[in-house]
Design an enzyme around this catalytic site. Sequence first.
Site, PDB file in Angstrom:
ATOM      1  N   ASN A 128     -10.341  -0.891  -0.579  1.00  0.00           N
ATOM      2  CA  ASN A 128      -8.906  -0.712  -0.345  1.00  0.00           C
ATOM      3  C   ASN A 128      -8.157  -1.341  -1.526  1.00  0.00           C
ATOM      4  OD1 ASN A 128      -6.208  -1.102   0.411  1.00  0.00           O
ATOM      5  ND2 ASN A 128      -6.696  -1.503   2.551  1.00  0.00           N
ATOM      6  N   CYS A 160       0.821  -1.220   0.000  1.00  0.00           N
ATOM      7  CA  CYS A 160       0.000   0.000   0.000  1.00  0.00           C
ATOM      8  C   CYS A 160       0.854   1.269   0.000  1.00  0.00           C
ATOM      9  CB  CYS A 160      -0.940  -0.002   1.196  1.00  0.00           C
ATOM     10  SG  CYS A 160      -1.870  -1.523   1.327  1.00  0.00           S
ATOM     11  N   HIS A 164      -3.534   6.817   2.056  1.00  0.00           N
ATOM     12  CA  HIS A 164      -3.936   5.490   1.569  1.00  0.00           C
ATOM     13  C   HIS A 164      -5.325   5.166   2.116  1.00  0.00           C
ATOM     14  CE1 HIS A 164      -4.274   1.310   0.883  1.00  0.00           C
ATOM     15  NE2 HIS A 164      -3.970   0.945   2.125  1.00  0.00           N
TER      16      HIS A 164
HETATM   17  O1  UT7 Z   1      -4.116  -1.527   3.372  1.00  0.00           O
HETATM   18  C1  UT7 Z   1      -3.145  -2.026   4.229  1.00  0.00           C
HETATM   19  C2  UT7 Z   1      -3.360  -1.550   5.600  1.00  0.00           C
HETATM   20  N1  UT7 Z   1      -4.593  -2.101   6.109  1.00  0.00           N
HETATM   21  C3  UT7 Z   1      -5.231  -1.507   7.092  1.00  0.00           C
HETATM   22  O2  UT7 Z   1      -4.785  -0.468   7.526  1.00  0.00           O
HETATM   23  C4  UT7 Z   1      -6.461  -2.166   7.670  1.00  0.00           C
HETATM   24  C5  UT7 Z   1      -6.427  -2.039   9.164  1.00  0.00           C
HETATM   25  N2  UT7 Z   1      -7.467  -2.771   9.876  1.00  0.00           N
HETATM   26  C6  UT7 Z   1      -8.774  -2.455   9.805  1.00  0.00           C
HETATM   27  O3  UT7 Z   1      -9.156  -1.589   9.039  1.00  0.00           O
HETATM   28  C7  UT7 Z   1      -9.736  -3.111  10.765  1.00  0.00           C
HETATM   29  O4  UT7 Z   1      -8.995  -3.870  11.698  1.00  0.00           O
HETATM   30  C8  UT7 Z   1     -10.800  -4.022  10.094  1.00  0.00           C
HETATM   31  C9  UT7 Z   1     -11.795  -3.170   9.322  1.00  0.00           C
HETATM   32  C10 UT7 Z   1     -10.124  -5.042   9.189  1.00  0.00           C
HETATM   33  C11 UT7 Z   1     -11.597  -4.778  11.165  1.00  0.00           C
HETATM   34  O5  UT7 Z   1     -12.213  -3.860  12.043  1.00  0.00           O
HETATM   35  P1  UT7 Z   1     -12.010  -3.958  13.603  1.00  0.00           P
HETATM   36  O6  UT7 Z   1     -12.804  -2.894  14.209  1.00  0.00           O
HETATM   37  O7  UT7 Z   1     -10.532  -3.987  13.905  1.00  0.00           O
HETATM   38  O8  UT7 Z   1     -12.641  -5.363  13.912  1.00  0.00           O
HETATM   39  P2  UT7 Z   1     -12.141  -6.434  14.972  1.00  0.00           P
HETATM   40  O9  UT7 Z   1     -11.294  -7.416  14.293  1.00  0.00           O
HETATM   41  O10 UT7 Z   1     -11.628  -5.759  16.205  1.00  0.00           O
HETATM   42  O11 UT7 Z   1     -13.493  -7.146  15.374  1.00  0.00           O
HETATM   43  C12 UT7 Z   1     -14.522  -6.435  16.139  1.00  0.00           C
HETATM   44  C13 UT7 Z   1     -15.731  -7.314  16.242  1.00  0.00           C
HETATM   45  C14 UT7 Z   1     -15.460  -8.744  16.743  1.00  0.00           C
HETATM   46  O12 UT7 Z   1     -16.606  -9.149  17.465  1.00  0.00           O
HETATM   47  P3  UT7 Z   1     -16.645  -9.135  19.092  1.00  0.00           P
HETATM   48  O13 UT7 Z   1     -15.502  -9.970  19.525  1.00  0.00           O
HETATM   49  O14 UT7 Z   1     -16.474  -7.660  19.434  1.00  0.00           O
HETATM   50  O15 UT7 Z   1     -17.987  -9.669  19.414  1.00  0.00           O
HETATM   51  C15 UT7 Z   1     -15.346  -9.538  15.482  1.00  0.00           C
HETATM   52  O16 UT7 Z   1     -15.685 -10.899  15.677  1.00  0.00           O
HETATM   53  O17 UT7 Z   1     -16.314  -7.481  14.943  1.00  0.00           O
HETATM   54  C16 UT7 Z   1     -16.359  -8.865  14.602  1.00  0.00           C
HETATM   55  N3  UT7 Z   1     -16.028  -8.970  13.177  1.00  0.00           N
HETATM   56  C17 UT7 Z   1     -16.932  -8.909  12.202  1.00  0.00           C
HETATM   57  N4  UT7 Z   1     -18.259  -8.773  12.230  1.00  0.00           N
HETATM   58  C18 UT7 Z   1     -18.904  -8.719  11.049  1.00  0.00           C
HETATM   59  C19 UT7 Z   1     -14.788  -9.095  12.620  1.00  0.00           C
HETATM   60  N5  UT7 Z   1     -14.893  -9.113  11.279  1.00  0.00           N
HETATM   61  C20 UT7 Z   1     -16.205  -9.004  11.006  1.00  0.00           C
HETATM   62  C21 UT7 Z   1     -16.934  -8.951   9.801  1.00  0.00           C
HETATM   63  N6  UT7 Z   1     -18.279  -8.798   9.876  1.00  0.00           N
HETATM   64  N7  UT7 Z   1     -16.333  -9.018   8.602  1.00  0.00           N
END
Ligand code: UT7
Length: 338
Positions: free
Chosen positions: A294, A128, A263
């Site tokens: 992305n 990226c 980005h």
């Molecule tokens: O381009 C290269 C660089 N990339 C980035 O900079 C991306 C960086 N990361 C992110 O943008 C975020 O981490 C994501 C968008 C990928 C994920 O968001 P998040 O807020 O970090 O989600 P999380 O992994 O902390 O999960 C939060 C909650 C969890 O549930 P509980 O444990 O709070 O009940 C997950 O199980 O959301 C749940 N979850 C989902 N729910 C619905 C995780 N993925 C999903 C999903 N749909 N796809």
Amino acid sequence: MTPTSKGFADRLTASTTGHSRISGIGGYRPRRVVPNSEIVDRIDSSDEWIRERSGIIERRWAGEGESVIDMSVFAATPALEMAGISGADVDAVIVATVSWPYQTPAAAPLVAERLGSKGAAFDISAACAGYCHGINLASDMVRTGSAAHVLVVGVERLSDFTSKDDRGTAFIFADGAGAAVVSASDTPGIGPTVWGSDGAQWEVISQTDSWIDVHEKDLGWPHIGMAGQTVFRWAVWGMAPVAQKALDAAGITADQLDAFIPHQANVRIVDAMAKQLKLPADLPIARDIAYTGNTSAASIPLAMERMVRHGEIPSGGLALQIGFGAGLSYAAQVVVIP
Ligand code: UT7
């Protein structure tokens, strides 16, 4: 100093005094629009969750006639047109990508060939951050006299390397291409680049298995995996200081900017960086991720192209751009908007 070395020193001194600028920008978005509703079932998610956690409403996935090469050429064509040059005038083509499906040769020579350039052509793999690395290389090549026009392409077909069943990535990664022409200039147009890497976090965004393991252990097609939360925290807390250093290196303050084009990783990361940088409330900020997803190396030129095309940012104004991602790697610079 011998006469020979004096001549050498004179020649080098004369050739390192030039400036560079972005003279053209172009983008290509694949035809197929993929709304969240098409993705959610396989990853037990919802349109609301994806919008709220990433800002993505829809993205594009490439299909037939939209290879990495095709998309690069489609993005480069309007960029060359805006720069007022033809492919034959391009002295070097740099393609930033992580989704060209050949180990070798690079994609760039084919892109050059399709555009009618016989210039140097090579790929860079900085994920990226690849586009901003390319802009830095191109700028230095132009300023030191080894090229008059360099085409920098950021292009990805990440849908080929994303598991449709991976909850952490299936909704984020997307396809597209953006291109910029970097040309010699009478006035400075590309500020100093602040860049770096953190190899201690090499694994947090990575292909699931090496090609050798895939082959020898019969593991099936690999995909790109991401430790989302780890990357999110690094991006939010680590990248605003890098962007600030790029402003300092350019000798300007946030209130002198005409655009912020980070980005497009996640709209929450964009917003958090804007807050930490204390950007003026009315500054145009790229949020292309909503309709583009992305697209890794393509995201910054695609976002700039949209803002320029819609007249949201002024030609001749100053834009702060920063790329960050797998490596981990990052690069940021202030550029004059074409
Ligand atoms: O381009 C290269 C660089 N990339 C980035 O900079 C991306 C960086 N990361 C992110 O943008 C975020 O981490 C994501 C968008 C990928 C994920 O968001 P998040 O807020 O970090 O989600 P999380 O992994 O902390 O999960 C939060 C909650 C969890 O549930 P509980 O444990 O709070 O009940 C997950 O199980 O959301 C749940 N979850 C989902 N729910 C619905 C995780 N993925 C999903 C999903 N749909 N796809």
